[in-house]
Scaffold this motif. Structure first.
Motif, PDB file in Angstrom:
ATOM      1  N   ARG A  71       6.733  11.635  -4.724  1.00 51.48           N
ATOM      2  CA  ARG A  71       6.308  10.755  -5.771  1.00 51.48           C
ATOM      3  C   ARG A  71       6.812   9.285  -5.684  1.00 51.48           C
ATOM      4  N   ARG A  72       5.995   8.646  -6.168  1.00 52.55           N
ATOM      5  CA  ARG A  72       6.107   7.169  -5.806  1.00 52.55           C
ATOM      6  C   ARG A  72       7.480   6.704  -6.856  1.00 52.55           C
ATOM      7  N   SER A  73       8.217   6.057  -6.149  1.00 53.14           N
ATOM      8  CA  SER A  73       9.574   5.536  -6.793  1.00 53.14           C
ATOM      9  C   SER A  73       9.558   4.179  -6.741  1.00 53.14           C
ATOM     10  N   ASP A  74       9.522   3.742  -8.101  1.00 54.55           N
ATOM     11  CA  ASP A  74       9.666   2.154  -8.287  1.00 54.55           C
ATOM     12  C   ASP A  74      11.085   1.711  -7.634  1.00 54.55           C
ATOM     13  N   GLU A  75      12.117   2.597  -7.508  1.00 58.06           N
ATOM     14  CA  GLU A  75      13.451   2.034  -7.154  1.00 58.06           C
ATOM     15  C   GLU A  75      13.369   1.931  -5.469  1.00 58.06           C
ATOM     16  N   ALA A  76      12.438   2.730  -4.755  1.00 59.68           N
ATOM     17  CA  ALA A  76      12.450   2.913  -3.600  1.00 59.68           C
ATOM     18  C   ALA A  76      11.830   1.637  -2.802  1.00 59.68           C
ATOM     19  N   MET A  77      10.747   1.083  -3.663  1.00 63.23           N
ATOM     20  CA  MET A  77       9.922   0.097  -3.027  1.00 63.23           C
ATOM     21  C   MET A  77       9.366  -0.786  -3.995  1.00 63.23           C
ATOM     22  N   LEU A  78       8.774  -1.722  -3.725  1.00 58.47           N
ATOM     23  CA  LEU A  78       8.438  -3.020  -4.441  1.00 58.47           C
ATOM     24  C   LEU A  78       7.405  -2.276  -5.497  1.00 58.47           C
ATOM     25  N   VAL A 130       0.780  -1.237  -0.183  1.00 53.19           N
ATOM     26  CA  VAL A 130       0.244  -0.119  -0.054  1.00 53.19           C
ATOM     27  C   VAL A 130       0.882   1.365   0.133  1.00 53.19           C
ATOM     28  N   VAL A 131       1.824   1.183   0.934  1.00 54.48           N
ATOM     29  CA  VAL A 131       2.502   2.779   0.752  1.00 54.48           C
ATOM     30  C   VAL A 131       3.719   2.707  -0.046  1.00 54.48           C
ATOM     31  N   ARG A 132       4.287   1.409  -0.248  1.00 56.13           N
ATOM     32  CA  ARG A 132       5.712   1.390  -1.235  1.00 56.13           C
ATOM     33  C   ARG A 132       6.697   2.142  -0.704  1.00 56.13           C
ATOM     34  N   GLN A 133       6.875   2.351   0.549  1.00 59.18           N
ATOM     35  CA  GLN A 133       8.199   2.899   1.057  1.00 59.18           C
ATOM     36  C   GLN A 133       8.423   2.080   2.257  1.00 59.18           C
ATOM     37  N   ALA A 134       9.637   1.447   2.270  1.00 62.27           N
ATOM     38  CA  ALA A 134      10.162   0.606   3.460  1.00 62.27           C
ATOM     39  C   ALA A 134       9.981   1.082   4.704  1.00 62.27           C
ATOM     40  N   HIS A 135      10.439   2.365   5.026  1.00 65.03           N
ATOM     41  CA  HIS A 135      10.388   2.602   6.310  1.00 65.03           C
ATOM     42  C   HIS A 135       8.992   3.036   6.693  1.00 65.03           C
ATOM     43  N   PHE A 193      -5.446  -2.334  -2.294  1.00 63.26           N
ATOM     44  CA  PHE A 193      -3.820  -2.474  -2.190  1.00 63.26           C
ATOM     45  C   PHE A 193      -2.975  -1.193  -2.885  1.00 63.26           C
ATOM     46  N   GLU A 194      -3.693  -0.252  -3.372  1.00 65.54           N
ATOM     47  CA  GLU A 194      -2.960   0.907  -3.714  1.00 65.54           C
ATOM     48  C   GLU A 194      -3.766   2.105  -2.965  1.00 65.54           C
ATOM     49  N   GLY A 195      -4.686   1.669  -2.169  1.00 69.69           N
ATOM     50  CA  GLY A 195      -5.481   2.881  -1.187  1.00 69.69           C
ATOM     51  C   GLY A 195      -5.949   4.020  -1.962  1.00 69.69           C
ATOM     52  N   LEU A 196      -6.357   3.692  -3.203  1.00 67.00           N
ATOM     53  CA  LEU A 196      -7.470   4.711  -3.770  1.00 67.00           C
ATOM     54  C   LEU A 196      -8.839   4.571  -3.354  1.00 67.00           C
ATOM     55  N   SER A 197      -9.517   6.055  -3.353  1.00 67.42           N
ATOM     56  CA  SER A 197     -10.837   5.990  -3.116  1.00 67.42           C
ATOM     57  C   SER A 197     -11.552   5.795  -4.236  1.00 67.42           C
ATOM     58  N   GLN A 198     -12.691   5.474  -4.018  1.00 67.35           N
ATOM     59  CA  GLN A 198     -13.675   5.106  -5.185  1.00 67.35           C
ATOM     60  C   GLN A 198     -13.679   6.358  -6.226  1.00 67.35           C
ATOM     61  N   SER A 199     -13.617   7.531  -5.764  1.00 71.41           N
ATOM     62  CA  SER A 199     -13.477   8.727  -6.844  1.00 71.41           C
ATOM     63  C   SER A 199     -12.385   8.671  -7.456  1.00 71.41           C
ATOM     64  N   ARG A 200     -11.276   8.209  -6.971  1.00 70.35           N
ATOM     65  CA  ARG A 200      -9.758   8.387  -7.530  1.00 70.35           C
ATOM     66  C   ARG A 200      -9.738   7.111  -8.735  1.00 70.35           C
ATOM     67  N   ILE A 201     -10.557   6.107  -8.156  1.00 68.59           N
ATOM     68  CA  ILE A 201     -10.603   4.882  -9.183  1.00 68.59           C
ATOM     69  C   ILE A 201     -11.348   5.175 -10.651  1.00 68.59           C
ATOM     70  N   ALA A 202     -12.317   5.924 -10.095  1.00 70.14           N
ATOM     71  CA  ALA A 202     -13.359   6.264 -11.173  1.00 70.14           C
ATOM     72  C   ALA A 202     -12.478   7.231 -12.323  1.00 70.14           C
ATOM     73  N   GLU A 203     -11.614   8.169 -11.747  1.00 65.33           N
ATOM     74  CA  GLU A 203     -10.995   9.213 -12.441  1.00 65.33           C
ATOM     75  C   GLU A 203      -9.893   8.235 -13.231  1.00 65.33           C
ATOM     76  N   ARG A 204      -9.057   7.405 -12.612  1.00 62.37           N
ATOM     77  CA  ARG A 204      -8.057   6.651 -12.984  1.00 62.37           C
ATOM     78  C   ARG A 204      -8.504   5.825 -14.334  1.00 62.37           C
TER      79      ARG A 204
END
Lengths: 249, 192
Positions: free
Chosen positions: B100-107, B44-49, B153-164
């Motif tokens: 910014r989400r970083s692919d290198e930073a987390m899975l 969900v958070v994609r950052q190890a720490h 798993f990505e923590g998006l609200s229904q509104s954000r999913i509708a946009e996405r």
């Protein structure tokens, strides 16, 4: 859409963490006005909560720092080196009673009872509970080429180390291991023929059986040692050495 | 008795002991579920720490208030994971504006594979649970599964999913409900 369906729709999204703020407010209002006293809606809330929580198990488990549980306890000021709760109940239904067993090559019934306190240069891995300890150690012992060395001076039911030369994995295990002196913990060391000892995990034995996984090949050093330390993160062993085990290649 | 049901009984027993201040029981519960909790938080958070903080806070709450578990609402393991999930979603929404989400930073979600678990030995009963949940997810129509994955798993609200997904919000809501009903049926949990 009737009231039940509207509440159910909101509950489904709420369980997944997907409600926007306006919908969250709507759910809270609908719950107070209808859901709280509606058996159907209460059932839906419980069932969706269960479903959402269990979705996590579709993921592969991830490694966890071996000292993390004790970090949590430290945050609330709990001592981490006490091996027993002040009060214990009889195990409830479904709980498992762990009893000491004799160690043998064909061991299949072992359990972890250990608190890993810190890891040093060797690292260390907190096995995920009793059954994990059983499974992992039994599987390791069953592999051809596994050697078992005993720590001298630890008594007949003392600590042993299982290892396979050439593999970066070993297990320190024992039954009814005596508690460390008050205020200290056990600390593992790899002692090479030359050079400084390499620190390993620190641990406090619990009841019954103990298993510590050490991600290292002790045959590279040839000797493992144990000391009692007041600081689990200590970089150099504090004399005297409590015990050693010869781990030749 | 199925292994997973035995796990339920043992978990409730552990919680009772934790309520009495039994640190060893806390460690056992932690050892049993922290690997799954960490996997969820990382996803969900994609950052190890941040994932580590999330799991730590969730288990701290368990230690402080084990009575927060309500047997009426389901199993201990589902409650634990919901505790972790809520905190992870809160964390990711707090962070969303600043990072910014970083692919290198987390899975990356797309690269998470189910066979990365060599370092973690499974608890009895949990392999069965994992298989059941994966099968239930696999039974969903692809469009419903996508909505659940984005939300959970990505923590998006229904509104954000509708946009996405460029869908009407009503469609996202109906897919959510249909998916949850189906998962409920597939997983077979019935409140007594």
């Amino acid at each position: 859409m009737n009231e039940h369906e509207r509440v159910e729709e909101l509950l489904a999204a709420d369980a997944l963490g997907g409600l926007s703020s306006p919908d969250q407010a709507e759910l809270e209002q609908a719950w107070e006005e209808h859901g709280r006293t509606c058996e159907s809606c209460r059932r839906a809330r419980a069932e969706f909560s269960e479903v959402a929580g269990r979705l996590a198990f579709s993921l592969a488990p991830a490694a966890v720092p071996s000292d993390m549980a004790d970090r949590v306890l430290r945050l609330v000021g709990e001592p981490v080196d006490e091996k027993r709760a002040p009060e214990r109940e009889e195990p409830g239904e479904g709980a498992r009673v762990i009893r000491p067993v004799r160690w043998s090559r064909g061991l299949v019934a072992v359990a972890a009872a250990v608190t890993l306190l810190a890891v040093g240069g060797l690292g260390g891995f907190l096995l995920s509970g009793q059954d994990e300890g059983e499974t992992a150690l039994a599987a390791f012992l069953a592999e051809p080429g596994t050697r078992v060395a005993e720590f001298e001076g630890m008594g007949a039911s003392g600590l042993k180390v299982a290892y396979r030369p050439g593999e970066d994995q070993s297990y320190v295990f024992g039954s009814d291991v005596a508690a460390a002196p008050a205020g200290t913990v056990y600390k593992l060391w790899l002692v090479p023929g030359t050079g400084a000892p390499v620190p390993g995990p620190a641990f406090s034995p619990g009841d019954g059986l103990l298993i510590v996984e050490v991600p290292s090949d002790p045959s590279e050093a040839g000797t493992m040692a144990l000391t009692f330390e007041t600081d689990p993160d200590v970089a150099q062993p504090t004399p005297p050495i409590a015990s050693t085990a010869a781990t030749p290649a | 008795v199925r292994p997973v049901e035995m796990t339920d009984a043992r978990d409730r027993d552990l919680l009772r002991r934790i309520a009495l201040g039994d640190r060893e029981s806390f460690r056992r519960l932690f050892a049993r579920y922290a690997p799954t909790a960490m996997a969820l938080a990382r996803r969900v958070v994609r950052q190890a720490h941040l994932a580590e903080e999330t799991v730590q806070e969730a288990f701290l709450a368990v230690w402080k208030k084990p009575g927060g578990y309500d047997p009426e609402l389901g199993s201990v393991r589902a409650w634990l994971m919901s505790t972790v999930h809520h905190r992870a979603v809160d964390a990711v929404r707090r962070e969303q504006a600043q990072r910014r989400r970083s692919d290198e930073a987390m899975l990356d979600a797309a690269t998470v594979e189910y066979d990365h678990a060599e370092a973690v030995v499974e608890e009895i009963g949990l392999p069965e649970e994992r298989e059941a949940v994966r099968q239930a997810m696999g039974s969903l129509p692809a469009e419903q599964r996508r909505v659940i994955e984005l939300m959970y798993f990505e923590g998006l609200s229904q509104s954000r999913i509708a946009e996405r997904l460029e869908l009407p919000l009503g469609t996202v809501k109906s897919r959510t409900l249909l998916a949850m009903r189906r998962l409920r049926g597939e997983l077979g949990w019935i409140r007594e």
